[in-house]
Design a protein around this motif. Sequence first.
Motif, PDB file in Angstrom:
ATOM      1  N   CYS A 153       0.805  -1.231   0.000  1.00  0.00           N
ATOM      2  CA  CYS A 153       0.000   0.000   0.000  1.00  0.00           C
ATOM      3  C   CYS A 153       0.841   1.286   0.000  1.00  0.00           C
ATOM      4  CB  CYS A 153      -1.025   0.001   1.132  1.00  0.00           C
ATOM      5  SG  CYS A 153      -0.326  -0.078   2.774  1.00  0.00           S
TER       6      CYS A 153
ATOM      7  N   GLY B 160       1.275  -0.952  -4.716  1.00  0.00           N
ATOM      8  CA  GLY B 160      -0.157  -0.722  -4.892  1.00  0.00           C
ATOM      9  C   GLY B 160      -0.495   0.629  -5.493  1.00  0.00           C
ATOM     10  N   LEU B 161       0.368   1.627  -5.245  1.00  0.00           N
ATOM     11  CA  LEU B 161       0.105   2.961  -5.805  1.00  0.00           C
ATOM     12  C   LEU B 161       0.165   2.913  -7.323  1.00  0.00           C
ATOM     13  CD1 LEU B 161       2.175   5.133  -3.298  1.00  0.00           C
ATOM     14  CD2 LEU B 161      -0.258   4.580  -3.247  1.00  0.00           C
TER      15      LEU B 161
ATOM     16  N   ALA C  60      -2.858   0.729  -8.869  1.00  0.00           N
ATOM     17  CA  ALA C  60      -4.181   1.355  -8.958  1.00  0.00           C
ATOM     18  C   ALA C  60      -4.415   1.914 -10.359  1.00  0.00           C
ATOM     19  CB  ALA C  60      -4.305   2.462  -7.922  1.00  0.00           C
TER      20      ALA C  60
ATOM     21  N   TRP D 175     -13.846   2.719   6.136  1.00  0.00           N
ATOM     22  CA  TRP D 175     -12.629   3.466   5.809  1.00  0.00           C
ATOM     23  C   TRP D 175     -12.163   3.088   4.395  1.00  0.00           C
ATOM     24  CZ3 TRP D 175      -7.605   2.145   4.462  1.00  0.00           C
ATOM     25  CH2 TRP D 175      -6.591   3.058   4.734  1.00  0.00           C
TER      26      TRP D 175
ATOM     27  N   ARG E 165     -12.283   5.247   0.651  1.00  0.00           N
ATOM     28  CA  ARG E 165     -11.113   5.412  -0.214  1.00  0.00           C
ATOM     29  C   ARG E 165     -11.348   4.856  -1.622  1.00  0.00           C
ATOM     30  NH1 ARG E 165     -10.224   6.481   4.446  1.00  0.00           N
ATOM     31  NH2 ARG E 165      -8.455   7.775   5.112  1.00  0.00           N
TER      32      ARG E 165
ATOM     33  N   LEU F 221     -11.414   9.927  -8.537  1.00  0.00           N
ATOM     34  CA  LEU F 221     -10.148  10.519  -8.988  1.00  0.00           C
ATOM     35  C   LEU F 221      -9.784  10.021 -10.387  1.00  0.00           C
ATOM     36  CD1 LEU F 221      -7.487  12.113  -8.230  1.00  0.00           C
ATOM     37  CD2 LEU F 221      -6.560   9.901  -7.539  1.00  0.00           C
TER      38      LEU F 221
ATOM     39  N   ALA G  54      -3.925   0.024  -3.269  1.00  0.00           N
ATOM     40  CA  ALA G  54      -3.412   1.389  -3.089  1.00  0.00           C
ATOM     41  C   ALA G  54      -3.589   1.834  -1.636  1.00  0.00           C
ATOM     42  CB  ALA G  54      -4.140   2.349  -4.018  1.00  0.00           C
ATOM     43  N   PHE G  55      -4.464   1.162  -0.912  1.00  0.00           N
ATOM     44  CA  PHE G  55      -4.770   1.579   0.460  1.00  0.00           C
ATOM     45  C   PHE G  55      -4.461   0.524   1.511  1.00  0.00           C
ATOM     46  CE2 PHE G  55      -7.665   3.854  -2.400  1.00  0.00           C
ATOM     47  CZ  PHE G  55      -7.235   5.140  -2.141  1.00  0.00           C
ATOM     48  N   MET G  56      -4.449  -0.739   1.110  1.00  0.00           N
ATOM     49  CA  MET G  56      -4.130  -1.769   2.089  1.00  0.00           C
ATOM     50  C   MET G  56      -3.469  -2.970   1.438  1.00  0.00           C
ATOM     51  SD  MET G  56      -7.892  -3.177   3.173  1.00  0.00           S
ATOM     52  CE  MET G  56      -8.227  -1.661   4.051  1.00  0.00           C
TER      53      MET G  56
ATOM     54  N   ALA H 126      -1.362  12.505  -7.801  1.00  0.00           N
ATOM     55  CA  ALA H 126      -2.754  12.696  -7.389  1.00  0.00           C
ATOM     56  C   ALA H 126      -3.141  11.740  -6.264  1.00  0.00           C
ATOM     57  CB  ALA H 126      -3.684  12.515  -8.590  1.00  0.00           C
ATOM     58  N   ILE H 127      -2.707  10.489  -6.362  1.00  0.00           N
ATOM     59  CA  ILE H 127      -3.122   9.544  -5.322  1.00  0.00           C
ATOM     60  C   ILE H 127      -2.370   9.804  -4.011  1.00  0.00           C
ATOM     61  CG2 ILE H 127      -1.602   7.605  -5.938  1.00  0.00           C
ATOM     62  CD1 ILE H 127      -3.934   5.793  -5.116  1.00  0.00           C
TER      63      ILE H 127
ATOM     64  N   LEU I  46      -4.256  12.575  -2.544  1.00  0.00           N
ATOM     65  CA  LEU I  46      -5.559  12.072  -2.092  1.00  0.00           C
ATOM     66  C   LEU I  46      -5.426  11.349  -0.755  1.00  0.00           C
ATOM     67  CD1 LEU I  46      -8.598  11.401  -2.780  1.00  0.00           C
ATOM     68  CD2 LEU I  46      -7.728   9.238  -3.708  1.00  0.00           C
ATOM     69  N   LYS I  47      -4.420  10.475  -0.650  1.00  0.00           N
ATOM     70  CA  LYS I  47      -4.238   9.724   0.594  1.00  0.00           C
ATOM     71  C   LYS I  47      -3.946  10.658   1.763  1.00  0.00           C
ATOM     72  CE  LYS I  47      -2.285   5.577   0.626  1.00  0.00           C
ATOM     73  NZ  LYS I  47      -1.430   4.406   0.358  1.00  0.00           N
TER      74      LYS I  47
ATOM     75  N   LEU J 233      -7.253  12.399   2.691  1.00  0.00           N
ATOM     76  CA  LEU J 233      -8.189  11.499   3.373  1.00  0.00           C
ATOM     77  C   LEU J 233      -7.722  11.190   4.790  1.00  0.00           C
ATOM     78  CD1 LEU J 233      -8.919   9.027   0.443  1.00  0.00           C
ATOM     79  CD2 LEU J 233     -10.636  10.402   1.610  1.00  0.00           C
ATOM     80  N   ASP J 234      -6.407  11.046   4.968  1.00  0.00           N
ATOM     81  CA  ASP J 234      -5.905  10.687   6.297  1.00  0.00           C
ATOM     82  C   ASP J 234      -6.001  11.839   7.290  1.00  0.00           C
ATOM     83  OD1 ASP J 234      -5.491   8.120   5.585  1.00  0.00           O
ATOM     84  OD2 ASP J 234      -3.361   8.341   5.138  1.00  0.00           O
TER      85      ASP J 234
END
Lengths: 315, 315
Positions: A223, A227-228, A231, A297, A301, A308, B231-233, B304-305, B308-309, B312-313
């Motif tokens: 992540c 993962g970035l 996506a 959560w 996202r 996005l 991208a998030f987990m 951008a991501i 964004l992260k 959001l955080d």
Amino acid sequence: MASKGKISIIGSGLIGRNWAMLFASVGYNISLFDIDESRIDDALVDIKQQLNSLESKNLLRGSLNAEQQFSLIDKCISMEECLRNSIYCQECVFEKLELKVQVFQQIDKYVDDKTVLASSTSCLLPSSFSANLNHKSQVIVAHPVNPAYYIPLVELVPAPWTDEKVVARTRELMTEIGQKSVTLKKEIEGFLVNRVQYSILNECYRLIAGDYVSVEDIDSVMCDGLGLRYAFMGPWETAHLNANGMKEYFEKYSKGIYDVSKTFGEIPKMEGATADHIANELTSRIPLEKLNERRKWREERLIAITQLKKTLDKH
Amino acid sequence: MASKGKISIIGSGLIGRNWAMLFASVGYNISLFDIDESRIDDALVDIKQQLNSLESKNLLRGSLNAEQQFSLIDKCISMEECLRNSIYCQECVFEKLELKVQVFQQIDKYVDDKTVLASSTSCLLPSSFSANLNHKSQVIVAHPVNPAYYIPLVELVPAPWTDEKVVARTRELMTEIGQKSVTLKKEIEGFLVNRVQYSILNECYRLIAGDYVSVEDIDSVMCDGLGLRYAFMGPWETAHLNANGMKEYFEKYSKGIYDVSKTFGEIPKMEGATADHIANELTSRIPLEKLNERRKWREERLIAITQLKKTLDKH
């Protein structure tokens, strides 16, 4: 409002509800069946709530409003009636082979030669529950990824006897409802999504079993790193861009990849001390009573990244 | 402005430039060395341009402005001078074992007992180039993921003789510059990032070789499906949430994962007809002359991501 046609959903659990919402979003009439009438009622209450909530957050798909979409979804307590004049049936019952066999045998009785018979299964080969059906050439797996309202991917898996036109028709329908389908040319255990997931889990499991890294750090590799990129692009395009094209990538790295991969070791059985260790680490990071909060959560996202990507692609 | 200390960068290519910018962003003095003076000059021109461009897009990291950050980066044409009084050295030369051995032997001559000696290598085990050094307990791999200015992950790999304090010091420094480090407890071929990447590539390669799917569809499995979650987990947290916790996940799915994984087959050698087919498919999708444009497309999305992260955080 002229109907676009009727779609049957067999099974009113989470996946069935998601499918109903996706098909209703573009104007199909939905007939929602379940073996237990009270479960359909529960599903309709939940769907209505979800549609209203999505509308209030400006996240509703399609051009119809929540009320219009909800009015397209009908409760149906007879499978025969549910399937009558249906152009497409999406089966969403529990993941048990005997149950799928039995349900498809019933479906088989009530459909004509044109209805597409899609299963949402993530793990059962389409050949395993369709071999003895009269309409077996109409059977296909259309496996969504949860939560399907936010994750576009649907994998389509034909049985050996599935008509090519059924595959094409399902693909068109997925595009129409705004999902992104990928098509297997033939069935294989685990399809694509789970084969890729399991490849990752196997190696991550071995790295924990060999005491190379913590569970949290292995999650972070994905992540905060890979993962970035994933996506936005898959493993092949990533490699294509990381070298001067894929040809150069293979020339430069094939031998190294093979040499590293030879050290992977056996397929792990995910049980015993290492499995306990992983479960304990995760449970102390995210206790069971916090799972729902964390799922929200994640959903937040997934919504954000879907929006996005749409915004970026418009430019 | 009081200096926070001096950091040496050995090698002024893309990776060296990225490290220089990351360390300068929080106020370190950078001494940038290369064997060829003109390459340092080129690097400085490029860094200046990048910092100004980042500033104009409001993407500059840290609290100093572009000019201040640039003024912290000095050209150095002597390795001895580059390393004098340095608290941390980041080696960024080409990925050739003999070259790394030779460069680390030189570094070894000019440092005291306190300098952290980090290599950016993505593939060479730290033991392979540090065994005979006087300061071998100070050697560690700090492997970034490209483009490091936007992807936070850095994997830290100690050699068997690396001092635990060196690992801790490097980890602190990574946190200070806003990167996310993960730590291997001991070295292993491919480290973490590449072992995970290669697991994915191997299975994706076999799926193409077995004619189950197109190259484009396998990429789509990631970027329209799994990658949105990743991208998030990471894979473990994903599994933890997909069941009612990881314990239940293992109980429910371990056997199925094992059964599917047994069908994976041999580690593929990525050469010959299938490799050619993959390369051709990618090249027709993204021709070589469009690679840079596509890399910019990717960078735009990574920026951008990342933003964004962060947003959001904060909520």
